[in-house]
Design an enzyme around this catalytic site. Structure first.
Site, PDB file in Angstrom:
ATOM      1  N   HIS A 138      -3.961 -51.701  -5.841  1.00 36.03           N
ATOM      2  CA  HIS A 138      -5.137 -51.687  -6.710  1.00 36.03           C
ATOM      3  C   HIS A 138      -6.383 -51.655  -5.834  1.00 36.03           C
ATOM      4  O   HIS A 138      -6.623 -52.566  -5.050  1.00 36.03           O
ATOM      5  CB  HIS A 138      -5.152 -52.937  -7.590  1.00 36.03           C
ATOM      6  CG  HIS A 138      -6.389 -53.071  -8.425  1.00 36.03           C
ATOM      7  ND1 HIS A 138      -6.727 -52.165  -9.406  1.00 36.03           N
ATOM      8  CD2 HIS A 138      -7.391 -53.987  -8.404  1.00 36.03           C
ATOM      9  CE1 HIS A 138      -7.863 -52.530  -9.976  1.00 36.03           C
ATOM     10  NE2 HIS A 138      -8.294 -53.628  -9.374  1.00 36.03           N
ATOM     11  N   ASP A 177      -9.175 -47.156  -8.790  1.00 32.09           N
ATOM     12  CA  ASP A 177      -8.323 -48.090  -9.532  1.00 32.09           C
ATOM     13  C   ASP A 177      -6.919 -48.210  -8.947  1.00 32.09           C
ATOM     14  O   ASP A 177      -6.457 -49.310  -8.649  1.00 32.09           O
ATOM     15  CB  ASP A 177      -8.243 -47.720 -11.009  1.00 32.09           C
ATOM     16  CG  ASP A 177      -7.615 -48.835 -11.826  1.00 32.09           C
ATOM     17  OD1 ASP A 177      -8.064 -49.987 -11.699  1.00 32.09           O
ATOM     18  OD2 ASP A 177      -6.649 -48.569 -12.569  1.00 32.09           O
ATOM     19  N   ARG A 243     -20.161 -63.554  11.362  1.00 33.36           N
ATOM     20  CA  ARG A 243     -21.509 -63.016  11.545  1.00 33.36           C
ATOM     21  C   ARG A 243     -21.630 -62.176  12.809  1.00 33.36           C
ATOM     22  O   ARG A 243     -22.624 -61.483  13.008  1.00 33.36           O
ATOM     23  CB  ARG A 243     -22.529 -64.168  11.584  1.00 33.36           C
ATOM     24  CG  ARG A 243     -22.548 -64.966  10.297  1.00 33.36           C
ATOM     25  CD  ARG A 243     -23.572 -66.074  10.333  1.00 33.36           C
ATOM     26  NE  ARG A 243     -24.936 -65.555  10.427  1.00 33.36           N
ATOM     27  CZ  ARG A 243     -26.014 -66.330  10.439  1.00 33.36           C
ATOM     28  NH1 ARG A 243     -25.888 -67.652  10.362  1.00 33.36           N
ATOM     29  NH2 ARG A 243     -27.221 -65.793  10.538  1.00 33.36           N
TER      30      ARG A 243
END
Length: 308
Positions: A138, A177, A243
């Site tokens: 998915h 999808d 980060r």
């Protein structure tokens, strides 16, 4: 794993059916192809009967030297219950003994005008693609600057909307999808859209839209190699996100490990731009340019100088 029959091979390569028509629906279980030279000489001890048997000039010229009884015996052993098909190249004349054996055992005998080596290469590529391990996930697959980016995340996180923004920026949609994935080679995953929803994108509040009709043929692709997985998740203030980008996370799909980035989603973040930069940065890393490592080295140099 997919399936392919002798009939599909015949139609794909425009082969001529010579005999054994009743077996044209036989399944081909492996992508390997056999050139039965030793078998023509009578050695069947390790005969790979479950492979497509390809006969060229070498095999048939030797076969012509045998007497009638030997030729019939060899062809009966060649055509087994497990043999998916026998293919003769160069449009060479098919031996009568082979046709008789194929009709008795229902092994289809096909003929091609292509040279043996060329046809072997083309057939191998076709079978490897068709018989490759497959799965479905998915997500949304887009082509961003030549990098196949698989967007994953929970339903409603904004995958399709992000893909729409990327298409508007000139990138290409592969699948929305549901993404069908084949492992066509070692460390090579190729994503395809299901035929039912090819070129279609679902946007909540708008409905189903046809990307090719709205943006043109250049906005879609029918397949793309997957290189990068981006997991979109709702921003969690309690979670610490990477980060610097020094630690590379991976995810396994079938037998291949892919680079994975987790991007937090919250109002105000331009996900399309972030994904564009992620794709470009991925390409730079593959070229040997790693900004995070360069920054870390600079920082270590500064710390080392301050400690002197």
């Amino acid at each position: 794993m997919g399936q392919v029959t002798a009939r599909e091979v015949m139609e794909m390569f425009d082969l001529t059916l010579i005999s054994g028509e009743e077996g044209i629906g036989r399944h081909i279980p492996v992508s390997d192809i056999s050139r039965p030279g030793l078998e023509m000489a009578g050695y069947f001890t390790h005969y790979p009967a479950n492979r497509v048997q390809l006969l060229g000039k070498t095999e048939l010229s030797f076969f012509a030297l045998l007497d009638v009884e030997e030729r019939r015996a060899r062809m009966m052993k060649l055509c087994t219950a497990d043999t998916p098909a026998v293919i003769v190249s160069h449009s060479m004349e098919v031996p009568v003994e082979l046709m008789q054996a194929s009709n008795e055992t229902h092994v289809p005998v096909l003929q091609t005008s292509m040279p043996t080596t060329r046809f072997s290469s083309k057939l191998t590529n076709f079978l490897e693609s068709k018989l490759a391990p497959t799965t479905a996930v998915h997500g949304v697959l887009v082509d961003v600057y030549g990098v196949g980016v698989l967007l994953m995340g929970k339903s409603g996180v904004g995958k399709s909307e992000t893909a729409l923004e990327l298409v508007k920026k000139g990138h290409r949609l592969v699948a929305d999808d549901a993404v069908e994935i084949r492992q066509e080679a070692e460390n090579t995953l190729v994503g395809h859209p299901p035929k039912l929803i090819e070129h279609l994108l679902e946007i909540r509040g708008v409905g189903i839209i046809d990307i090719m009709t709205l943006f043109g043929a250049s906005a879609v692709r029918t397949f793309k190699r997957i290189s990068l997985v981006i997991d979109l998740e709702i921003w969690d203030p309690e979670k610490t996100y990477d980060r610097l980008g020094l630690e590379e996370e991976t995810v396994q799909i079938i037998d291949t490990h892919l680079t994975k980035l987790t991007i937090p989603v919250r109002p105000g973040r331009n996900l399309a731009v972030i994904i564009e930069v992620a794709a470009m940065n991925y390409r730079l890393k593959k070229m040997g340019i790693n900004a995070a490592e360069e920054f870390s080295n600079r920082l270590n140099d500064v710390i080392a100088q301050d400690n002197r």
